[in-house]
Design a protein around this motif. Structure first.
Motif, PDB file in Angstrom:
ATOM      1  N   THR A 136       0.849  -1.184   0.000  1.00 43.28           N
ATOM      2  CA  THR A 136       0.000   0.000   0.000  1.00 43.28           C
ATOM      3  C   THR A 136       0.890   1.241   0.000  1.00 43.28           C
ATOM      4  O   THR A 136       2.025   1.180  -0.478  1.00 43.28           O
ATOM      5  CB  THR A 136      -0.957  -0.039   1.221  1.00 43.28           C
ATOM      6  N   CYS A 137       0.413   2.367   0.480  1.00 44.36           N
ATOM      7  CA  CYS A 137       1.233   3.584   0.555  1.00 44.36           C
ATOM      8  C   CYS A 137       0.955   4.299   1.886  1.00 44.36           C
ATOM      9  O   CYS A 137      -0.126   4.139   2.462  1.00 44.36           O
ATOM     10  CB  CYS A 137       0.930   4.586  -0.542  1.00 44.36           C
ATOM     11  N   PRO A 138       1.897   5.118   2.336  1.00 46.62           N
ATOM     12  CA  PRO A 138       1.699   5.807   3.624  1.00 46.62           C
ATOM     13  C   PRO A 138       0.599   6.851   3.582  1.00 46.62           C
ATOM     14  O   PRO A 138       0.149   7.299   4.635  1.00 46.62           O
ATOM     15  CB  PRO A 138       3.077   6.452   3.887  1.00 46.62           C
ATOM     16  N   THR A 139       0.171   7.237   2.372  1.00 46.93           N
ATOM     17  CA  THR A 139      -0.946   8.189   2.287  1.00 46.93           C
ATOM     18  C   THR A 139      -2.284   7.452   2.182  1.00 46.93           C
ATOM     19  O   THR A 139      -3.320   8.089   1.982  1.00 46.93           O
ATOM     20  CB  THR A 139      -0.784   9.096   1.061  1.00 46.93           C
ATOM     21  N   ARG A 140      -2.235   6.123   2.277  1.00 48.26           N
ATOM     22  CA  ARG A 140      -3.492   5.361   2.238  1.00 48.26           C
ATOM     23  C   ARG A 140      -3.694   4.507   3.487  1.00 48.26           C
ATOM     24  O   ARG A 140      -4.821   4.217   3.845  1.00 48.26           O
ATOM     25  CB  ARG A 140      -3.528   4.447   0.997  1.00 48.26           C
ATOM     26  N   ASP A 141      -2.592   4.121   4.129  1.00 42.47           N
ATOM     27  CA  ASP A 141      -2.763   3.195   5.256  1.00 42.47           C
ATOM     28  C   ASP A 141      -2.909   3.906   6.596  1.00 42.47           C
ATOM     29  O   ASP A 141      -2.952   3.267   7.634  1.00 42.47           O
ATOM     30  CB  ASP A 141      -1.598   2.186   5.297  1.00 42.47           C
ATOM     31  N   GLY A 153      -5.214   8.954   0.266  1.00 41.82           N
ATOM     32  CA  GLY A 153      -4.320   8.921  -0.887  1.00 41.82           C
ATOM     33  C   GLY A 153      -3.975  10.323  -1.362  1.00 41.82           C
ATOM     34  O   GLY A 153      -4.525  11.319  -0.880  1.00 41.82           O
ATOM     35  N   CYS A 154      -3.058  10.411  -2.309  1.00 42.09           N
ATOM     36  CA  CYS A 154      -2.706  11.714  -2.877  1.00 42.09           C
ATOM     37  C   CYS A 154      -3.922  12.250  -3.642  1.00 42.09           C
ATOM     38  O   CYS A 154      -4.727  11.479  -4.159  1.00 42.09           O
ATOM     39  CB  CYS A 154      -1.492  11.583  -3.781  1.00 42.09           C
ATOM     40  N   ALA A 155      -4.019  13.572  -3.729  1.00 40.45           N
ATOM     41  CA  ALA A 155      -5.261  14.184  -4.204  1.00 40.45           C
ATOM     42  C   ALA A 155      -5.619  13.808  -5.631  1.00 40.45           C
ATOM     43  O   ALA A 155      -6.789  13.822  -6.003  1.00 40.45           O
ATOM     44  CB  ALA A 155      -5.145  15.704  -4.082  1.00 40.45           C
ATOM     45  N   PHE A 156      -4.622  13.452  -6.444  1.00 35.65           N
ATOM     46  CA  PHE A 156      -4.870  13.174  -7.865  1.00 35.65           C
ATOM     47  C   PHE A 156      -5.027  11.691  -8.156  1.00 35.65           C
ATOM     48  O   PHE A 156      -5.322  11.305  -9.285  1.00 35.65           O
ATOM     49  CB  PHE A 156      -3.685  13.692  -8.701  1.00 35.65           C
ATOM     50  N   CYS A 157      -4.824  10.842  -7.165  1.00 36.68           N
ATOM     51  CA  CYS A 157      -4.579   9.421  -7.427  1.00 36.68           C
ATOM     52  C   CYS A 157      -5.832   8.565  -7.287  1.00 36.68           C
ATOM     53  O   CYS A 157      -6.480   8.561  -6.249  1.00 36.68           O
ATOM     54  CB  CYS A 157      -3.515   8.916  -6.465  1.00 36.68           C
ATOM     55  N   ASP A 158      -6.113   7.816  -8.327  1.00 35.51           N
ATOM     56  CA  ASP A 158      -7.165   6.803  -8.301  1.00 35.51           C
ATOM     57  C   ASP A 158      -6.502   5.465  -8.592  1.00 35.51           C
ATOM     58  O   ASP A 158      -6.123   5.196  -9.721  1.00 35.51           O
ATOM     59  CB  ASP A 158      -8.220   7.110  -9.351  1.00 35.51           C
ATOM     60  N   SER A 191       1.684   0.137  -9.374  1.00 38.26           N
ATOM     61  CA  SER A 191       0.747   0.839  -8.495  1.00 38.26           C
ATOM     62  C   SER A 191       1.173   0.775  -7.029  1.00 38.26           C
ATOM     63  O   SER A 191       1.843  -0.158  -6.601  1.00 38.26           O
ATOM     64  CB  SER A 191      -0.655   0.236  -8.636  1.00 38.26           C
ATOM     65  N   TYR A 192       0.745   1.768  -6.313  1.00 34.55           N
ATOM     66  CA  TYR A 192       1.092   1.902  -4.893  1.00 34.55           C
ATOM     67  C   TYR A 192       2.596   2.135  -4.715  1.00 34.55           C
ATOM     68  O   TYR A 192       3.287   2.502  -5.673  1.00 34.55           O
ATOM     69  CB  TYR A 192       0.603   0.697  -4.087  1.00 34.55           C
ATOM     70  N   THR A 193       3.083   1.911  -3.501  1.00 34.29           N
ATOM     71  CA  THR A 193       4.484   2.243  -3.162  1.00 34.29           C
ATOM     72  C   THR A 193       5.255   0.941  -2.985  1.00 34.29           C
ATOM     73  O   THR A 193       5.150   0.282  -1.949  1.00 34.29           O
ATOM     74  CB  THR A 193       4.524   3.108  -1.886  1.00 34.29           C
ATOM     75  N   THR A 229       7.902   4.062  -6.712  1.00 35.73           N
ATOM     76  CA  THR A 229       7.863   4.369  -5.279  1.00 35.73           C
ATOM     77  C   THR A 229       7.851   5.868  -5.041  1.00 35.73           C
ATOM     78  O   THR A 229       7.841   6.663  -5.988  1.00 35.73           O
ATOM     79  CB  THR A 229       9.041   3.718  -4.535  1.00 35.73           C
ATOM     80  N   ARG A 230       7.835   6.251  -3.760  1.00 35.79           N
ATOM     81  CA  ARG A 230       7.860   7.650  -3.336  1.00 35.79           C
ATOM     82  C   ARG A 230       9.211   7.963  -2.699  1.00 35.79           C
ATOM     83  O   ARG A 230       9.847   7.072  -2.140  1.00 35.79           O
ATOM     84  CB  ARG A 230       6.811   7.927  -2.243  1.00 35.79           C
ATOM     85  N   PRO A 231       9.611   9.228  -2.713  1.00 36.80           N
ATOM     86  CA  PRO A 231      10.931   9.563  -2.161  1.00 36.80           C
ATOM     87  C   PRO A 231      11.053   9.349  -0.664  1.00 36.80           C
ATOM     88  O   PRO A 231      12.161   9.164  -0.162  1.00 36.80           O
ATOM     89  CB  PRO A 231      11.116  11.039  -2.525  1.00 36.80           C
ATOM     90  N   PRO A 242      -0.405   8.776 -12.675  1.00 32.37           N
ATOM     91  CA  PRO A 242       0.862   8.340 -12.114  1.00 32.37           C
ATOM     92  C   PRO A 242       0.632   7.659 -10.775  1.00 32.37           C
ATOM     93  O   PRO A 242       0.911   8.217  -9.732  1.00 32.37           O
ATOM     94  CB  PRO A 242       1.646   9.640 -11.962  1.00 32.37           C
ATOM     95  N   ALA A 243       0.068   6.461 -10.801  1.00 28.40           N
ATOM     96  CA  ALA A 243      -0.349   5.828  -9.564  1.00 28.40           C
ATOM     97  C   ALA A 243       0.783   5.115  -8.842  1.00 28.40           C
ATOM     98  O   ALA A 243       0.554   4.466  -7.864  1.00 28.40           O
ATOM     99  CB  ALA A 243      -1.477   4.838  -9.823  1.00 28.40           C
ATOM    100  N   SER A 244       2.000   5.187  -9.369  1.00 36.56           N
ATOM    101  CA  SER A 244       3.089   4.609  -8.613  1.00 36.56           C
ATOM    102  C   SER A 244       3.803   5.711  -7.871  1.00 36.56           C
ATOM    103  O   SER A 244       4.172   6.724  -8.443  1.00 36.56           O
ATOM    104  CB  SER A 244       4.055   3.852  -9.522  1.00 36.56           C
ATOM    105  N   GLY A 245       4.014   5.492  -6.600  1.00 34.26           N
ATOM    106  CA  GLY A 245       4.733   6.490  -5.807  1.00 34.26           C
ATOM    107  C   GLY A 245       3.945   7.741  -5.704  1.00 34.26           C
ATOM    108  O   GLY A 245       4.418   8.806  -5.482  1.00 34.26           O
TER     109      GLY A 245
HETATM  110  S1  SF4 Z   1       0.187   8.637  -5.965  1.00 30.83           S
HETATM  111 FE1  SF4 Z   1       1.400   6.911  -5.200  1.00 30.83          FE
HETATM  112  S2  SF4 Z   1       1.685   7.328  -2.992  1.00 30.83           S
HETATM  113 FE2  SF4 Z   1       0.024   8.673  -3.699  1.00 30.83          FE
HETATM  114  S3  SF4 Z   1      -1.841   7.489  -3.195  1.00 30.83           S
HETATM  115 FE3  SF4 Z   1      -1.297   7.062  -5.353  1.00 30.83          FE
HETATM  116  S4  SF4 Z   1      -0.064   5.189  -5.284  1.00 30.83           S
HETATM  117 FE4  SF4 Z   1      -0.125   6.033  -3.188  1.00 30.83          FE
END
Ligand code: SF4
Length: 334
Positions: free
Chosen positions: A32-37, A44-49, A92-94, A123-125, A331-334
Motif C-alpha cells: 500500500t502507501c503511507p498516504t493510504r494506510d 491517498g494523494c489528491a490526484f490518485c485513483d 501501483s502503490y508504493t 515508489t515515493r521519495p 501516475p499511480a506509482s509512488g
Molecule cells: S500517488 Fe502513489 S503514494 Fe500517492 S496514493 Fe497514489 S499510489 Fe499512493
C-alpha cells in the motif's frame, strides 16, 4: 513533420539498452502507501485513483504469486506486440513500502522468471530507507533495475496542494542517497505539470535539479482530474484552472530545452484510459490527436531537448508514445 527526434524517446532508450522490442509487464506487489494506510493520511494523494489495482490491495503475495502474474500476462504481450524483452513493472502503490525481506522475495521472484530482463519499481521519495536502496543496488549489479521515483513536483506549495505527504527536501535527500549508494540503479523521475500552485519557473528548476543528479529518465504527466479522487471533489465544488494543451506543451518545452539530452523521456503526457472518468482536461482523452498536436507545437517552436543546457542535443527519429502492457491514466506509482 521532419525526421528529427526532438527528445530522447523511451523506445530508443529501450532499443539501445536491450537491443530489441521491450515491454513492461505490470505486476502487483500487494503493498500500500503511507498516504493510504493512515501513516500519513488515508485518502491517498489528491490526484490518485488506484482502483485499477485494488484487487491486490493489502494482499501481500509471496514470490510464487508474482511469478503467476508474470506467467499469466507475458505470453499475450509477446504475441500481441512481438516483444522480445520484458521488464516486470511494480507500478501501483508504493513498491518499496515494506521490510527488505519481503521486497527481496518479490523482486527476486520476478527476476527469476524466464524472459524477464529487469525490474521497474515505482515508489515515493520518503519510502527509500538506506536498507532498501542497498537492496536495489545489490540487485542492480546483476540485473537491470529502474526505480520510478514519484517526485511529482519540486515545489512545496504544489506538494501540499497534491497532499503528497512529503516535501521537496525529501526528494532531494532520496536522489542524493540514490546517487551515492546505488550507482547501478537506473532512476526515472515522475513529474506532474499543471497544478494551479505551480510557479512559472517550476519546469526550469526541475530540469536543473535533474541535470545535477544526472538521473537516467523522466516521465511527465499533466494534472488530470479523475473521478474517485479528492481533486474531483475539489474541482466540482470550486473549479480551478486547468492547462490547455498549448499551455501544457509550453511547460514541457521549457523543461525539455533545459534537460540534458542524455535523459530519456518515458512519457510526455498521460492519456485517460476511461474517458468517462476524466473530468479535465479534455485533451487527455485523445491519445493520438494530442500526440500530433504536441508534435506540431514542438516543430513550430523548434523544440530540441537540451537546447538550453550545456550537454549536446540529439538528432534521431521522432519518438512515439512509450510501450507498456497498459496505458495507465494516472501516475499511480509512488
Ligand atoms: S500517488 Fe502513489 S503514494 Fe500517492 S496514493 Fe497514489 S499510489 Fe499512493
Amino acid at each position: 513533420m521532419d525526421t528529427l527526434e526532438r527528445y530522447y524517446s523511451y523506445n530508443r532508450y529501450l532499443q539501445n539498452t536491450f537491443g530489441g522490442k521491450t515491454y513492461k509487464v505490470v505486476v502487483a506487489s500487494g503493498l500500500t502507501c503511507p498516504t493510504r494506510d493512515g501513516t500519513l493520511a488515508k485518502g491517498g494523494c489528491a490526484f490518485c485513483d488506484v482502483r485499477g489495482s485494488s484487487s491486490y490491495f493489502g494482499k501481500k503475495g509471496r514470490g510464487n504469486e508474482i511469478q503467476d502474474q508474470i506467467r499469466n500476462r507475458l505470453p499475450a504481450i509477446r504475441e500481441r506486440f512481438g516483444a522480445t524483452h520484458f521488464l516486470a513493472y511494480f507500478q501501483s502503490y508504493t513498491n518499496t513500502y515494506s521490510d527488505t525481506e519481503y521486497l527481496r522475495t518479490i523482486y527476486e521472484a520476478a527476476l527469476s522468471e524466464p524472459g524477464i530482463s529487469g525490474l521497474c519499481v515505482g515508489t515515493r521519495p520518503d519510502c527509500l530507507p538506506d536498507s532498501v536502496i542497498d537492496l536495489l543496488e545489490e540487485l542492480a549489479k546483476k540485473s537491470y533495475i529502474s526505480l520510478e521515483l514519484g517526485v511529482q513536483s519540486f515545489e512545496n506549495p504544489t506538494l501540499d496542494w497534491l497532499t503528497r505527504g512529503h516535501d521537496r527536501q525529501s526528494s532531494i535527500d532520496a536522489l542524493t542517497r540514490l546517487r551515492a549508494r546505488a550507482p547501478h540503479v537506473n532512476v526515472c523521475v515522475h513529474l506532474i505539470f499543471g497544478s494551479p500552485t505551480d510557479s512559472i519557473h517550476g519546469p526550469d528548476e526541475a530540469a536543473e535539479i535533474l541535470n545535477s543528479f544526472q538521473v537516467e529518465g523522466v516521465k511527465l504527466h499533466q494534472l488530470m482530474i479523475l473521478e474517485h479522487t479528492e481533486l474531483a471533489q475539489r474541482f466540482r465544488e470550486n473549479p480551478f484552472p486547468i492547462l490547455s494543451l498549448e499551455a501544457y506543451t509550453d511547460q514541457v518545452i521549457r523543461f525539455l530545452e533545459r534537460l540534458s539530452p542524455k535523459m530519456y523521456i518515458e512519457r510526455l503526457y498521460a492519456n485517460a484510459t476511461h474517458n468517462d472518468e476524466c473530468l479535465a482536461p479534455d485533451w487527455s482523452k485523445n491519445r493520438w490527436d494530442t500526440h500530433n498536436q504536441m508534435r506540431d507545437l514542438f516543430e513550430s517552436r523548434n523544440c530540441i531537448q537540451g537546447a538550453r543546457c550545456n550537454d549536446l542535443p540529439i538528432a534521431m527519429p521522432l519518438g512515439t508514445p512509450s510501450r507498456s502492457e497498459d496505458a495507465p491514466q494516472l501516475p499511480a506509482s509512488g
